[in-house]
Enzyme design. Structure first.
Site, PDB file in Angstrom:
ATOM      1  N   GLY A 116      20.812  50.975 122.763  1.00 44.51           N
ATOM      2  CA  GLY A 116      20.757  49.625 123.881  1.00 44.51           C
ATOM      3  C   GLY A 116      20.933  50.031 125.172  1.00 44.51           C
ATOM      4  N   GLN A 154      22.156  46.779 133.726  1.00 47.43           N
ATOM      5  CA  GLN A 154      22.766  48.715 133.969  1.00 47.43           C
ATOM      6  C   GLN A 154      22.470  49.377 134.776  1.00 47.43           C
ATOM      7  OE1 GLN A 154      23.270  48.468 129.544  1.00 47.43           O
ATOM      8  NE2 GLN A 154      24.955  49.778 130.167  1.00 47.43           N
ATOM      9  N   HIS A 200      25.079  41.824 122.711  1.00 51.68           N
ATOM     10  CA  HIS A 200      25.789  43.388 123.823  1.00 51.68           C
ATOM     11  C   HIS A 200      24.438  43.100 125.004  1.00 51.68           C
ATOM     12  CE1 HIS A 200      27.875  46.927 124.750  1.00 51.68           C
ATOM     13  NE2 HIS A 200      27.069  46.436 125.385  1.00 51.68           N
ATOM     14  N   GLU A 201      23.393  43.271 124.724  1.00 49.86           N
ATOM     15  CA  GLU A 201      22.896  43.264 125.430  1.00 49.86           C
ATOM     16  C   GLU A 201      22.209  41.986 125.959  1.00 49.86           C
ATOM     17  OE1 GLU A 201      22.290  46.492 126.230  1.00 49.86           O
ATOM     18  OE2 GLU A 201      22.901  47.273 124.630  1.00 49.86           O
ATOM     19  N   HIS A 207      25.680  40.949 128.904  1.00 46.70           N
ATOM     20  CA  HIS A 207      24.761  42.045 130.473  1.00 46.70           C
ATOM     21  C   HIS A 207      24.404  41.233 131.405  1.00 46.70           C
ATOM     22  CE1 HIS A 207      25.960  46.304 129.746  1.00 46.70           C
ATOM     23  NE2 HIS A 207      25.958  46.518 128.666  1.00 46.70           N
TER      24      HIS A 207
END
Ligand code: GNR
Ligand code: NI
Length: 173
Positions: free
Chosen positions: A46, A51, A136-137, A140
């Site tokens: 992912g 990021q 999780h993504e 972010h």
């Protein structure tokens, strides 16, 4: 296509909230393709735009088993519209927190609403690893890393080590 540099913690850009995408146009589609290439090369399952230093609500995911059997998912403005009552624990890692892994508890299954690469509104239900990676993504996009789900003791230990390796990397240049 292009490989993009991945930011690592501690970095203030990983703590910012990303802005919504107005529409999925050619520039967003190009970023999605560059993010997929960067993710496959890392390798990771992912990647979120912050990021790679882009503060926009864009994520890509592929939990496919092999290179021959790629199943890329591209999402803009993903939103969780339902979560299961039961939780799941996964050992998580993050390309922005290199070489550290820890168990994180999250809802086992979710339903996500998003814009696809054609700028169409879609919904997807996911469970298991896919549900974990999508959450999780999406974290972010809020400036949240998996280490923010750990105790402050564990988080600070990891952050100190990451800062130390960054300083050592500068010293040997
Ligand atoms: O490659 C990744 N593996 C992973 C494993 C367990 C839970 C989440 C992930 S996501 C991570 C890539 C990454 O940092 N995405 O933001
Ligand atoms: Ni990550």
């Amino acid at each position: 296509m292009a490989l993009l540099p991945i930011l690592t913690a501690p970095d203030p850009r990983l703590k910012q909230k990303a802005a919504r995408v107005e529409a999925v146009d050619d520039s967003v589609r190009l970023l999605m393709e560059d993010m997929l290439e960067t993710m496959y090369q890392a390798p990771g399952i992912g990647l979120a735009a912050p990021q790679v230093g882009v503060q926009r609500r864009i994520i890509v995911v592929d939990i496919g088993k092999s290179e021959e059997d790629r199943q890329p998912i591209r999402m803009a403005n993903p939103e969780i519209v339902w979560v299961s009552e039961d939780d799941n624990t996964y050992e998580e890692g993050c390309l922005s927190v290199p070489e550290h892994y820890a168990e994180v508890v999250r809802p086992r299954a979710i339903r996500v609403r998003y814009l696809d690469e054609q700028n169409e509104i879609r919904e997807m239900e996911a469970d298991g690893l896919l549900a974990t990676v999508l959450q999780h993504e999406m974290d972010h996009l809020e400036g949240i890393l998996f280490i923010d789900h750990l105790s402050s003791l564990k988080r600070n230990m990891i952050l100190r080590k990451l800062l130390k390796s960054k300083k050592e990397a500068v010293a040997v240049r």
